[in-house]
Enzyme design. Structure first.
Site, PDB file in Angstrom:
ATOM      1  N   LYS A  28     -30.066   8.544   2.569  1.00  0.00           N
ATOM      2  CA  LYS A  28     -30.988   9.375   3.326  1.00  0.00           C
ATOM      3  C   LYS A  28     -32.266   8.605   3.664  1.00  0.00           C
ATOM      4  CE  LYS A  28     -31.540  13.792   2.029  1.00  0.00           C
ATOM      5  NZ  LYS A  28     -31.421  14.863   3.035  1.00  0.00           N
ATOM      6  N   ARG A  98     -36.382  15.463  -1.942  1.00  0.00           N
ATOM      7  CA  ARG A  98     -34.916  15.453  -1.930  1.00  0.00           C
ATOM      8  C   ARG A  98     -34.402  14.175  -2.570  1.00  0.00           C
ATOM      9  NH1 ARG A  98     -35.629  17.620   3.363  1.00  0.00           N
ATOM     10  NH2 ARG A  98     -34.525  19.605   3.679  1.00  0.00           N
ATOM     11  N   GLY A 107     -24.603  18.230  -2.156  1.00  0.00           N
ATOM     12  CA  GLY A 107     -24.838  19.368  -3.042  1.00  0.00           C
ATOM     13  C   GLY A 107     -24.911  19.014  -4.510  1.00  0.00           C
ATOM     14  N   MET A 109     -27.101  16.918  -5.959  1.00  0.00           N
ATOM     15  CA  MET A 109     -28.419  16.634  -6.490  1.00  0.00           C
ATOM     16  C   MET A 109     -29.382  17.753  -6.129  1.00  0.00           C
ATOM     17  SD  MET A 109     -28.013  13.544  -7.729  1.00  0.00           S
ATOM     18  CE  MET A 109     -29.678  12.932  -7.700  1.00  0.00           C
ATOM     19  N   ARG A 352     -26.473  10.266   8.946  1.00  0.00           N
ATOM     20  CA  ARG A 352     -25.644   9.485   8.017  1.00  0.00           C
ATOM     21  C   ARG A 352     -24.247   9.412   8.612  1.00  0.00           C
ATOM     22  NH1 ARG A 352     -25.253  14.052   3.209  1.00  0.00           N
ATOM     23  NH2 ARG A 352     -24.525  15.720   4.570  1.00  0.00           N
ATOM     24  N   HIS A 468     -20.100  23.993   2.077  1.00  0.00           N
ATOM     25  CA  HIS A 468     -19.804  23.186   0.887  1.00  0.00           C
ATOM     26  C   HIS A 468     -18.302  23.009   0.694  1.00  0.00           C
ATOM     27  CE1 HIS A 468     -19.073  22.634  -3.460  1.00  0.00           C
ATOM     28  NE2 HIS A 468     -20.088  21.777  -3.331  1.00  0.00           N
ATOM     29  N   ARG A 574      16.636   1.314  -8.690  1.00  0.00           N
ATOM     30  CA  ARG A 574      17.068   1.573 -10.067  1.00  0.00           C
ATOM     31  C   ARG A 574      18.513   2.042 -10.046  1.00  0.00           C
ATOM     32  NH1 ARG A 574      12.896   4.472  -8.737  1.00  0.00           N
ATOM     33  NH2 ARG A 574      10.805   3.856  -9.391  1.00  0.00           N
ATOM     34  N   ARG A 630      17.847  -3.445  -9.736  1.00  0.00           N
ATOM     35  CA  ARG A 630      17.630  -3.652 -11.171  1.00  0.00           C
ATOM     36  C   ARG A 630      18.860  -3.185 -11.930  1.00  0.00           C
ATOM     37  NH1 ARG A 630      12.934  -0.441 -14.164  1.00  0.00           N
ATOM     38  NH2 ARG A 630      14.420   1.241 -14.002  1.00  0.00           N
ATOM     39  N   SER A 776       9.322  -9.895 -10.628  1.00  0.00           N
ATOM     40  CA  SER A 776       8.769  -8.644 -10.127  1.00  0.00           C
ATOM     41  C   SER A 776       8.043  -7.984 -11.293  1.00  0.00           C
ATOM     42  CB  SER A 776       9.884  -7.742  -9.595  1.00  0.00           C
ATOM     43  OG  SER A 776       9.336  -6.525  -9.147  1.00  0.00           O
ATOM     44  N   THR A 779       4.661  -3.064 -13.716  1.00  0.00           N
ATOM     45  CA  THR A 779       3.360  -2.806 -14.348  1.00  0.00           C
ATOM     46  C   THR A 779       3.299  -1.475 -15.085  1.00  0.00           C
ATOM     47  OG1 THR A 779       2.601  -2.164 -12.156  1.00  0.00           O
ATOM     48  CG2 THR A 779       1.967  -4.340 -12.937  1.00  0.00           C
ATOM     49  N   ASP A 781       5.621  -0.405 -17.408  1.00  0.00           N
ATOM     50  CA  ASP A 781       5.923  -0.783 -18.784  1.00  0.00           C
ATOM     51  C   ASP A 781       4.925  -1.805 -19.306  1.00  0.00           C
ATOM     52  OD1 ASP A 781       7.973   0.944 -18.841  1.00  0.00           O
ATOM     53  OD2 ASP A 781       9.532  -0.494 -19.351  1.00  0.00           O
ATOM     54  N   CYS A 843       6.545  -4.022  -8.710  1.00  0.00           N
ATOM     55  CA  CYS A 843       7.303  -2.817  -8.382  1.00  0.00           C
ATOM     56  C   CYS A 843       6.913  -1.657  -9.277  1.00  0.00           C
ATOM     57  CB  CYS A 843       8.805  -3.088  -8.446  1.00  0.00           C
ATOM     58  SG  CYS A 843       9.369  -3.587 -10.072  1.00  0.00           S
ATOM     59  N   TYR A 863       4.698  -9.792  -2.346  1.00  0.00           N
ATOM     60  CA  TYR A 863       4.882  -8.429  -1.853  1.00  0.00           C
ATOM     61  C   TYR A 863       4.508  -7.408  -2.922  1.00  0.00           C
ATOM     62  CZ  TYR A 863       9.208  -8.209  -4.604  1.00  0.00           C
ATOM     63  OH  TYR A 863      10.104  -8.219  -5.622  1.00  0.00           O
TER      64      TYR A 863
END
Lengths: 887, 887
Positions: A28, A98, A107, A109, A352, A468, A574, A630, A776, A779, A781, A843, A863
């Protein structure tokens, strides 16, 4: 040493700051200064920097030295420019205070208006405006706000006095109260405040000023603000700035007004000036959504009977039009502006970057490229990949007959069904039980944030497109229907009446935030498609990104969807789900129950043709694109029944005694199945299972190769922790591959690689890399083992961690870069140290999460692979990552 | 380029090699060369290097270029020195071919003797020895061995022909057969071999030679050798050398003999020449343990009625005495030697470092320091820390009355009880079911290795102190009673008769390998103590090592034992066991079942005084030494009953309905408890539990401080993965500590640290280190999470991995340095990067395993902590690590 500059003046064509100081002055404050620099009329004032907030909290809530003097000095400057004095009885300067953080927190603050009023200055205001009613209305609003925000007195206490007054006078609206009534209210409010605080309401404007500043800095740390920051990932140490600004009044009669506008339509992105205003009103009246606002121009009137600003104040409208065009051209983005007209004079209170729906964001970005305002790269970066999610969610099937029971404003697009709840707490509670809910409120307030976040959608009875509920819902990507006046909501009875329908708590409804429609029941939905502006932007993104995007898909249907969303292959297919399908589960169980290798092979021979046909289906859909398959991963007990009844049923079906079945189930039971006999451990101990799967893959590939398809199957061995696990399973797989190739006479290439999903695999990737054609990262496990955290069991403590702020994010949603990420990077580096061209992807479910995709790009993955519906998000994220890397 | 040197000559005072070439020539070959260099009489020959073996296996079982020529050249040299020719009819050269790896692998590898004999050369042997019987006996032995080792014909086939012959002649012993009988056997053997192989038995000595060499290199890869290497952690690529050596004969009449001896007593370490021999016998007769051997000297006769070598061949004995003294002084260690006397002439066939019991190893090491032969550091390095384990095992309680039913030789010390089994397979099978077994055999052979490894102890009816059973058992650290002639074993009926007692398979017996005694039943045992030579050596080790050694102990009793074994503190005191003790489990359950914090606090208040008294007991035992106490770690459901009956019983006891109990048990159930709500996750969600524990610790410490103890409690927070987990729990703990200190007025120091037992903790140790006073690596859990391997569930596949050679070692026994070790090292480095003096230790079970202790030393840990009984092993290992670092 002179003190640091903490306070920045703006006004009357002269500003210390500008838009480049956003971090220091908040959104602001920096934009007010920027507008001043652009010679746009802004009420003079000054901004106290965010550094003060940070130092205030670092220093046990004490202000830095020199602040006091700088504030008073700047106040004097404002007094001079305005020709008014703070506390002056004749020409009093009145100010607003403000908050204004680096990013908009609507809304969240606290704000105090009309500061500087007291029993003396009120006289000046009366004589100047010649409007006693306006003056006392301002005074009573000021006392109410100050009591709430600065003194911390429960709002309802003064509100109650106001209600009593209205009852006493026999009126229903605040506007029906007279100046005397309002004067009396001020007196009553002050008496009540003294009763509660044991202190007089402060008459000294300077005391009021500091009270207001304290309150804004204090509000940075209130619960609502904390919640908002947590949900929006805003660091606590950014702090807020405080804007102190001369008050202007939109409620000084019919030549005054106040309004908000967007330089383009925030819902559709259409290039038209779009806004709402109220004559003779304060700004808060528009935002609060209590009075239904008027359209800003003739073009925006639609069915509205109310006159537009263009009609009632054509001069001001014309000036506003020039300003909005100047602002958009200057900022090169759609602006959300606030203005007040005081007795025919236009003042800008805020500009803004405007919040917008994702659809409008896409349209605006694409349009602005066409208009030559921004580049394609800028357009790409304008779109938050996570928000694409909204477009990728199911919509109500257009073929379904809709019985619309009511219509409201289409405040945030998308559709949702759920059980009706009437409080934010209930919404959160039921969502915690995996129930889908629609939060229904007369109007929402910042206190409802947590419930809005938990709900599938939001429905309100009051408020406009800039209310709001509408603003927050769009920000959250939740569908929202706002301002549906036909709803008669009774919170106490937990029921609402809508055009003769009675809807109770727990009843199912469906809302369509794109059309503003409300329907009873749970309507069927359809899958979204990529088209129009999104397709254009995606094309630009594809041209930019380095990383490929694949999808995780286990069926031909998923593969088709993935391809439609732009997947460049399957990164994870899978095979265990195939084991459950139809009759084959019987053969799978026969295999598990077999006493020896021969028995297992016999059962596997039955599964072989079915697996083969699965792969043929998937390969056909992914014609000429790579497919990573897999091999079997879950522990065998997952395929057996566990309850006594289920065992009995299976026993009767397959003619194996319940005792034998039970014994097998018990023998396979594991304490920690996640860490048990699964993945390649099955492949090592029961090589015949993997042999069958590899045979099915290769036979499918060879068969299609005969038909002219070009298939390169990528066979992926899961849960490798030791290089020898991969060596042993790879040798078997290669043997089978060669056998099939020899038998069919087809020349097929194939790759054999591995998941990196155990810390040890990442740590020893320089060994594993020597026998893998690709890596591959699994993430999901990897996160579980690195954290020592079972996703299935974490529900008992992880929410507490998030609540206590101990974790920034759920590590199963966004890749934990500082922990798990170290292992991923190490895996890549070590793997490529022995095989420089090693193909590496991810993956896990993180493959469709923007911050994780960026991380993957930065560490050089080839990838990412994610669920089909997240493929566009990954495509755009990968482009962002590339563009950010270049800057 | 000339070919590499592959063949090394030795003999007649001239050797190409020496002891320094052990890796190249194997133990046997390098020592033969070394003896030649020392002017000790050794039959001439040559050694084919281990490189040939390695190249042979690398090159698809083909010999390197030039080998053939080098062998023939060296053979010629032997012929010249001996004045004999290979294949000569008059003066034939006869040779032995023996394997010889870098380390001794007794009985593992194949040997062929009397090579060079055929139907022509036999004539020369007859005329030279004038002993037709000897010649034909040698010939038939050669054919038998060659058939077995080179041609791979089942031993029993020729053995059967031999048995038939003895039956036909009405004799029972081989020695009763005449020269004609033996000649006939050779003919029959050859005919049988032709029948089986379809080829004539090779007459050409050169063909025989290469057959023998092939067989030795081939034997490197046989199953027995593989098993031995796996058990003894010998790398497959070390390879074996092949020793080709002139035959000498201990069976040329009563002026010939053969024997084995140790330069000191291998059982006790006593400094006396100790050995056994047989007159008129071949070396294999002594080692095989078929004839009971004679003592080598008068001092060694004990109760033996048989005459010693010192008596029957005093000249040779004197020469042997000079040689053994020369060898021990040269090698500075106890030697195990083999010799043959051929017609009055002494030949040395082998010298090597003698295997010994751990007790004798200690005595020899300490004695040799006293004798000035070696330094203290050398003495320390002579003792394999792992072998101390034998001394740290329970022995039979001396107060118990022993009913000794028979006595054998005290072949390997220690005591063991178990069920009798008669085959190695049964031993392995029952051990797999957690049964303790004693393997009882007439005599053992290399085929029994796996059963010996599985058994608690070994008992044989035949064989001396140098028999296969004795040597292997000592190497394994198993107790063994050998040569107990009173046992009448019937394998078929699975029973043995011993002095009127009938013992069947499965009956319990106890054997004492230190005294050679056999008792019925399962005798009670007592704990060992450190004393004598061990205490001396430990003192030297303590003076050398840098790392401290602590113990894992949860009770005052364990703490006492640990202190007696030299622990310098407690590195891990688990508190959960205390929760199960006596009545307190009721209070613990009350705490778990409580619905709110208040209820939990009420129950915890009951546990507090009990926990406090636990800590007082432990602190007192460990007076002035540090004690690290781990706060509660296991998930709460471990404290609740799970079966229906147990729940019912508890319900009745505590008056909580079975329904409520069941509901709680279900609500606490976890899919993967190892990765669930445990460790500091409990501390975060139920801070009152840790608060109580910290209060108990600090109150105990303060109370003892008043009594003059100096206590520095080390409070350890388990399972930290995020720095914030430690921050939150540490803050609480500090608050409680300060409260107790304030209340008691005692000035107590305390440390608050954490376990590093999750990969993420190690990866982010630079963050965690900022709020930890110390780190303790919990390598048990760290191994589980790094490998993604539940120790409780790994039994279904880990044995297969070990069997397939996929893992060198069980990672729960020896720290996986190349995987888990990377994380440990990273944890240390990152932790110390933010706190250079951070105290770091290890408290997983690896803390008492020598290779792991060495690793801990090398990465700079301050201490290791292990079970009390392993403390001496850790102390010695730490000294080894330090000494190895210096060299």
């Amino acid at each position: 040493m002179p003190n640091k500059k903490y306070v920045y003046y703006f006004g009357a064509g002269d500003a210390d700051g500008g838009a480049h100081l956003k971090n220091l002055l908040g959104g602001k404050g920096s934009n007010l200064a920027e507008m001043v620099n652009l010679k746009i009329p802004v009420p003079p004032g000054f901004t106290i920097s965010t550094e003060v907030c940070t130092e205030y909290y670092e220093n046990n809530q004490n202000y830095p030295d020199g602040l006091h003097e700088q504030v008073i000095m700047n106040l004097k400057k404002v007094e001079e420019v305005m020709g008014r004095r703070f506390g002056d009885v004749e020409k009093p300067l009145l100010i607003s205070i403000r908050s204004g953080a680096r990013v908009s927190m609507p809304g969240m603050m606290d704000t105090v208006l009309n500061l500087g009023l007291n029993d003396s200055t009120i006289k000046g205001l009366i004589s100047e405006t010649n409007n006693e009613r306006l003056a006392y209305d301002s005074y009573r609003r000021f006392v109410q706000m100050y009591a709430d925000v600065v003194l911390g007195i429960d709002k309802d206490i003064l509100e109650h006095i106001l209600e009593d007054k209205k009852e006493e006078k026999g009126v229903t609206l605040d506007t029906e109260l007279t100046a005397d009534d309002l004067h009396d209210l001020v007196t009553k409010f002050k008496a009540k405040i003294k009763e509660i605080t044991n202190k007089d309401f402060p008459e000294d404007p300077i005391e009021q000023l500091w009270g207001g500043i304290d309150a804004v800095f204090g509000s940075w740390d209130n619960k609502r603000a904390q919640t908002y920051r947590r949900l929006n990932k805003i660091p606590d140490d950014w702090g807020t700035a405080v804007n102190v600004q001369t008050m202007v009044y939109g409620n000084m009669g019919d030549d005054s007004a106040t309004g908000v506008a967007f330089t383009r339509d925030p819902a559709t992105g259409e290039n038209r000036f779009f806004g709402e205003f109220l004559v003779n009103a304060q700004g808060e009246d528009v935002v609060a959504g209590i009075r239904t606002p008027q359209p800003i121009n003739i073009a925006g009137k639609n069915d509205s009977k109310l006159p537009s600003l263009e009609e009632v104040m054509p001069v001001c409208y014309k000036e506003l039009e020039e300003i909005y065009l100047k602002l958009e051209k200057h900022y090169k983005d759609m602006q959300d502006i606030e203005f007040t007209i005081q007795q025919g004079k236009l003042w800008m209170l805020q500009t803004r970057t405007g919040k917008r729906t994702i659809n409008s964001a896409l349209k605006i970005a694409v349009d602005m490229v066409k208009e030559g305002l921004i580049t394609k790269d800028e357009a790409i970066l304008r779109i938050d990949p996570a928000r694409l999610d909204q477009l990728l969610h199911p919509m109500i099937d257009p073929k379904v007959k809709r019985d619309v029971i009511a219509k409201g404003l289409p405040a945030s697009p998308g559709a949702a069904s759920g059980k009706v709840v009437f409080t934010a707490d209930e919404a959160e509670e039921m969502a915690g039980k995996e129930e889908k809910v629609i939060l229904v409120r007369i109007e929402t307030s910042p206190e409802d944030i947590h419930g809005m976040n938990a709900a599938q959608g939001i429905l309100t009875a009051r408020g406009g497109m800039t209310s709001h509920a509408a603003v927050v819902a769009r920000g959250m990507g939740k569908c929202c229907v706002a301002g549906c006046g036909e709803l008669k909501i009774d919170y106490d009875k937990e029921v609402m009446e809508v055009n003769g329908n009675t809807i109770r708590k727990g009843d199912l409804i469906t809302i369509d935030g794109s059309l503003g429609e409300i329907m009873l029941g749970d309507l069927p939905t359809i899958e979204p498609e990529i088209g129009g502006d999104m397709a254009v932007l995606m094309e630009w993104a594809d041209a930019v990104r380095r990383m490929k995007v694949r999808a995780n898909a286990d069926t031909p249907h998923d593969a088709k969807v993935a391809r439609e969303f732009g997947a460049q292959g399957i990164g994870l297919c899978r095979t265990e789900h195939m084991f459950f399908d139809g009759d084959r589960i019987d053969a799978v169980r026969e295999m598990i129950l077999a006493d020896d290798t021969e028995g297992r092979k016999k059962a596997l021979a039955k599964i072989l043709p079915m697996q083969k046909s699965d792969f043929i289906g998937i390969f056909k859909e992914m014609k000429d694109l790579p497919v990573t398959i897999r091999l079997l991963d879950p522990p065998l007990h997952e395929f057996l029944p566990h309850s006594e009844e289920d065992i009995k049923a299976l026993s009767e079906k397959i003619g194996v005694s319940a005792e034998k079945l039970t014994a097998k189930v018990i023998s396979l039971k594991e304490f920690n199945p996640m860490l048990g006999h699964r993945g390649c451990r099955l492949g090592v101990t029961f090589p015949e299972i993997y042999d069958m799967q590899v045979q099915a893959i290769m036979e499918a590939a060879c068969e299609l190769s005969k038909e002219g398809y070009s298939i390169i199957p990528e066979i992926m061995i899961p849960l490798v922790g030791l290089v020898n696990e991969l060596k042993v399973t790879r040798e078997s797989a290669e043997r089978v591959c060669k056998e099939v190739i020899k038998k069919t006479g087809e020349k097929i290439e194939y790759l054999i690689g591995t998941m990196i999903e155990l810390p040890r695999a990442a740590l020893t990737a320089d060994k594993i890399g020597t026998v893998a054609d690709f890596f591959s990262f699994g993430t999901n496990d990897l996160t579980q083992t690195t954290y020592g955290l079972s996703r299935d069991d974490a529900g008992t403590f992880l929410p507490k961690y998030i609540e206590l702020g101990m974790m920034k994010e759920d590590p199963f949603v966004a890749l934990d870069q500082e922990g798990v990420g170290i292992l991923v990077e190490m895996g890549v580096t070590k793997g490529r140290s022995v095989k420089p061209n090693l193909k590496v992807g991810i993956c896990g479910e993180h493959g469709g999460e923007p911050s994780s995709v960026e991380f993957c790009h930065n560490i050089g993955l080839d990838y990412v692979s994610c669920s089909p519906f997240r493929v566009p998000i990954a495509r755009l994220s990968a482009a962002h990552a590339k563009l950010k890397e270049e800057t």
